[in-house]
Every structure is written in structure tokens, then in C-alpha cells.
Write a protein that holds these residues in place. Structure first.
Motif, PDB file in Angstrom:
ATOM      1  N   ASN A   1      26.096   5.888  25.737  1.00 37.28           N
ATOM      2  CA  ASN A   1      25.556   6.862  26.694  1.00 37.28           C
ATOM      3  C   ASN A   1      25.813   6.410  28.122  1.00 37.28           C
ATOM      4  N   ARG A   2      26.475   7.235  28.916  1.00 35.46           N
ATOM      5  CA  ARG A   2      26.866   6.850  30.268  1.00 35.46           C
ATOM      6  C   ARG A   2      25.658   6.726  31.203  1.00 35.46           C
ATOM      7  N   GLY A   3      24.608   7.476  30.936  1.00 29.27           N
ATOM      8  CA  GLY A   3      23.397   7.329  31.731  1.00 29.27           C
ATOM      9  C   GLY A   3      22.812   5.936  31.569  1.00 29.27           C
ATOM     10  N   PHE A   4      22.872   5.405  30.327  1.00 33.26           N
ATOM     11  CA  PHE A   4      22.377   4.057  30.044  1.00 33.26           C
ATOM     12  C   PHE A   4      23.345   2.992  30.539  1.00 33.26           C
ATOM     13  N   LEU A   5      24.640   3.192  30.294  1.00 37.18           N
ATOM     14  CA  LEU A   5      25.632   2.163  30.609  1.00 37.18           C
ATOM     15  C   LEU A   5      25.900   2.016  32.104  1.00 37.18           C
TER      16      LEU A   5
ATOM     17  N   PHE B   1      20.469  15.244  33.555  1.00 41.70           N
ATOM     18  CA  PHE B   1      21.860  15.532  33.199  1.00 41.70           C
ATOM     19  C   PHE B   1      22.647  14.229  33.206  1.00 41.70           C
ATOM     20  N   PHE B   2      23.465  14.019  32.182  1.00 39.68           N
ATOM     21  CA  PHE B   2      24.319  12.841  32.124  1.00 39.68           C
ATOM     22  C   PHE B   2      25.694  13.252  31.622  1.00 39.68           C
ATOM     23  N   ARG B   3      26.711  12.550  32.116  1.00 37.10           N
ATOM     24  CA  ARG B   3      28.076  12.854  31.687  1.00 37.10           C
ATOM     25  C   ARG B   3      28.250  12.473  30.220  1.00 37.10           C
ATOM     26  N   LYS B   4      29.043  13.254  29.495  1.00 39.30           N
ATOM     27  CA  LYS B   4      29.314  12.953  28.097  1.00 39.30           C
ATOM     28  C   LYS B   4      30.027  11.612  27.966  1.00 39.30           C
ATOM     29  N   ARG B   5      29.887  11.024  26.796  1.00 40.13           N
ATOM     30  CA  ARG B   5      30.399   9.666  26.581  1.00 40.13           C
ATOM     31  C   ARG B   5      31.919   9.613  26.717  1.00 40.13           C
ATOM     32  N   GLY B   6      32.375   8.407  27.028  1.00 41.42           N
ATOM     33  CA  GLY B   6      33.809   8.180  27.127  1.00 41.42           C
ATOM     34  C   GLY B   6      34.206   7.558  28.445  1.00 41.42           C
ATOM     35  N   GLY B   7      35.070   6.560  28.382  1.00 40.48           N
ATOM     36  CA  GLY B   7      35.559   5.912  29.585  1.00 40.48           C
ATOM     37  C   GLY B   7      34.709   4.728  29.997  1.00 40.48           C
ATOM     38  N   LEU B   8      35.191   4.073  31.051  1.00 37.17           N
ATOM     39  CA  LEU B   8      34.433   2.970  31.640  1.00 37.17           C
ATOM     40  C   LEU B   8      33.879   3.479  32.971  1.00 37.17           C
ATOM     41  N   TYR B   9      34.208   2.845  34.090  1.00 37.50           N
ATOM     42  CA  TYR B   9      33.793   3.431  35.364  1.00 37.50           C
ATOM     43  C   TYR B   9      34.421   4.811  35.541  1.00 37.50           C
ATOM     44  N   LEU B  10      35.667   4.944  35.103  1.00 38.98           N
ATOM     45  CA  LEU B  10      36.328   6.252  35.145  1.00 38.98           C
ATOM     46  C   LEU B  10      36.004   7.001  33.864  1.00 38.98           C
ATOM     47  N   PRO B  11      35.246   8.104  33.949  1.00 40.93           N
ATOM     48  CA  PRO B  11      34.905   8.851  32.739  1.00 40.93           C
ATOM     49  C   PRO B  11      36.118   9.592  32.188  1.00 40.93           C
ATOM     50  N   THR B  12      36.100   9.835  30.888  1.00 39.33           N
ATOM     51  CA  THR B  12      37.174  10.610  30.270  1.00 39.33           C
ATOM     52  C   THR B  12      36.926  12.104  30.385  1.00 39.33           C
ATOM     53  N   THR B  13      35.707  12.491  30.749  1.00 41.61           N
ATOM     54  CA  THR B  13      35.374  13.895  30.956  1.00 41.61           C
ATOM     55  C   THR B  13      34.258  13.995  31.984  1.00 41.61           C
ATOM     56  N   ASN B  14      34.222  15.109  32.686  1.00 40.40           N
ATOM     57  CA  ASN B  14      33.125  15.376  33.613  1.00 40.40           C
ATOM     58  C   ASN B  14      32.107  16.352  33.022  1.00 40.40           C
ATOM     59  N   ASP B  15      32.314  16.746  31.763  1.00 42.78           N
ATOM     60  CA  ASP B  15      31.356  17.616  31.095  1.00 42.78           C
ATOM     61  C   ASP B  15      30.027  16.880  30.927  1.00 42.78           C
TER      62      ASP B  15
END
Length: 279
Positions: free
Chosen positions: A19-23, A92-106
Motif C-alpha cells: 500500500n503506497r499510503g503506508f509505504l 485517498f491513496f494511489r493504487k499499488r505499484g512502483g517505488l517513489y515513481l508510481p506505476t499509476t496515478n489511479d
């Protein structure tokens, strides 16, 4: 029970380690006060949330209108059988994927809620002592004005307040000006002049801050100004109070050796409650 992307559920099945909100703290949120199923200042909350998502390049779901937000919060509070007043949070949190650079902005969202005791705001006249938190500061930038899940200054400040027997702490920016409290905006009255720091100083763009500015500007005999506040200014004030949507207005009674009154805070709370009843 929570609301996850419009579905009431006991389990989101989200994996915390992804989860990007957690990470990364890649999340924004709104804390709402709900009375009889209605969100106070819903429009202000909605547009601040939408603005925050745009600023951090998060895609806003097309279906997530203000009416939709209100419906989803109401559905949750009704399911939890909260009949009077609630504290709700939309995250609201970005969907999982990526490191600092997300794989999606959804993005996805979670809504939580819990009952609180008092529907309307009341004046707390108990001793409320504060001091400056100087271990870390808030930078003068746009991100500081948003409600994100990056809150380490507020967390360490809260621990400092607890360890020192304080009710709250005041935060400073990189110019060493006072900008806000740990969980709310700050207002200072000196004579007939009511001052709050400008958003450009790095303080939260608070919803209750906006309401109090509007009410105060209509209050006879009060001059309202948005300008920087130095720690030295606090020693010359007649009143200092903190504002947020859940508590309304919290008067500060003591800062170091200086003690303060609460006459204006009391007057503003009454006007705030009138505004809520009319709304």
C-alpha cells in the motif's frame, strides 16, 4: 465496518506491504464532522480534497462528486448506527505499484467513521497550556498546506507535548514564525485585531480557519488580518485559540508565563453554532 471504494465491508483485503499510503505516505485525507447524517461544510471539504489530489498528480475518479461523497459517508454512518454526531475520514491513496515513481496515478479511497459526543461546538474553559515545538519545523511550501499522511512533525510534536505535560504545541516554519498548532490553525487577538498566519507561511489550509475568518470579518469592532506571527507576538496577545472542524475553537489559556482570556472565542463559537443551525 468501513467504506472501501463505495462498498461497505469489514475487510478491504488490502496488502499493507504493497500500500503506497503506508509505504510512502502517498495519500491525502479529509477529516469531517457529521451531524444527523450531514457533513458540515461539505463543499469546502470536497473542493480541498479535489485540489489536494490534483496538486499531487493523483487521478480523481469521475464518479467521485460531492454528492457521491456525501452519500457514501451517510451510508457508512447509518450502517454503524451513528444517529447524532460522527467524526468521519475520507482517505485517498494511489493504487499499488512502483517505488517513489508510481506505476499509476489511479486512486482508491477508504472512509471510516466513529461516534462523537457533542453535535454542536462548545467552549472548553479548562486549562490549556501550550509551548513551541522547535525540534523540527514546517517548510513554507504548497505541500505543507495539504492534509497528507506525512505527519511526522505533528507526531513527534505530540509526543513532546505529552512528555512535557502540555495540552498542545505550536509549530514554526523555516522563518521561525508560528504557523499553527499540532492539529489546527491558530488565531491571535491583540486589542481589536485578530490575526492568523497566511497560507503562504506553510500552515494548513484549514476548513474551520476559513469559517472563522468569514465570521470574524462580519463581527463588529474586530479587524481581521492574515499576517505572520512571531513567538514574541504571542507574549503580547490578549487571546490565542486553535481551530479545527472537530473541536471548533479551543482557547489557549497559557503560553509560558502568559495567561489569556477567551471572550472572543466564546462569541465566535456562538456565531459558529448559529451558522450550523441555519445551514
Amino acid at each position: 465496518m468501513i467504506n472501501y471504494n463505495g462498498n461497505l465491508t469489514d475487510n478491504t483485503n488490502l496488502t499493507l506491504e504493497q500500500n503506497r499510503g503506508f509505504l510512502y505516505g502517498d495519500a491525502v485525507f479529509e477529516t469531517l464532522k457529521v451531524i444527523d447524517g450531514k457533513i458540515l461544510f461539505a463543499e469546502d471539504h470536497y473542493f480541498r480534497l479535489m485540489a489536494s489530489m490534483r496538486i499531487i498528480r493523483m487521478e480523481i475518479p469521475m464518479y467521485f462528486t460531492m454528492e457521491y461523497m456525501e452519500e457514501q459517508v451517510k451510508a457508512l454512518t447509518e450502517n454503524l448506527e451513528i444517529s447524532a454526531s460522527a467524526r468521519a475520514r475520507v482517505t485517498f491513496f494511489r493504487k499499488r505499484g512502483g517505488l517513489y515513481l508510481p506505476t499509476t496515478n489511479d486512486a482508491e479511497f477508504i472512509i471510516t467513521a466513529e461516534a462523537i459526543a457533542e453535535p454542536l461546538y462548545s467552549l472548553n474553559e479548562d486549562t490549556y497550556e501550550v509551548d513551541l515545538f522547535k525540534d523540527f519545523y514546517v517548510t513554507k511550501q504548497l505541500l505543507s498546506t495539504l492534509k497528507t499522511t506525512n505527519k511526522m512533525v505533528q507526531i513527534t510534536g505530540s509526543i513532546f507535548a505529552y512528555e512535557n505535560g502540555l495540552n498542545n504545541c505550536l509549530l514554526i516554519n523555516d522563518d521561525k514564525n508560528v504557523i499553527e498548532a499540532l492539529q489546527g490553525n491558530i488565531f491571535m487577538l491583540k486589542g481589536n485585531k485578530l490575526v492568523t498566519p497566511p497560507i503562504t507561511d506553510g500552515c494548513l489550509n484549514g476548513i474551520m480557519r476559513k469559517q472563522i475568518l468569514s465570521i470574524a470579518r462580519k463581527t463588529e469592532g474586530i479587524e481581521v488580518s492574515e499576517e505572520s506571527i512571531s513567538p514574541f507576538d504571542l507574549q503580547k496577545a490578549d487571546e490565542i485559540f486553535i481551530t479545527n472542524v472537530i473541536k471548533g475553537i479551543q482557547p489557549i489559556t497559557k503560553y509560558r508565563k502568559k495567561e489569556y482570556g477567551n471572550a472572543l472565542a466564546s462569541e465566535l463559537i456562538k456565531k459558529l453554532n448559529v451558522l450550523i443551525r441555519l445551514g
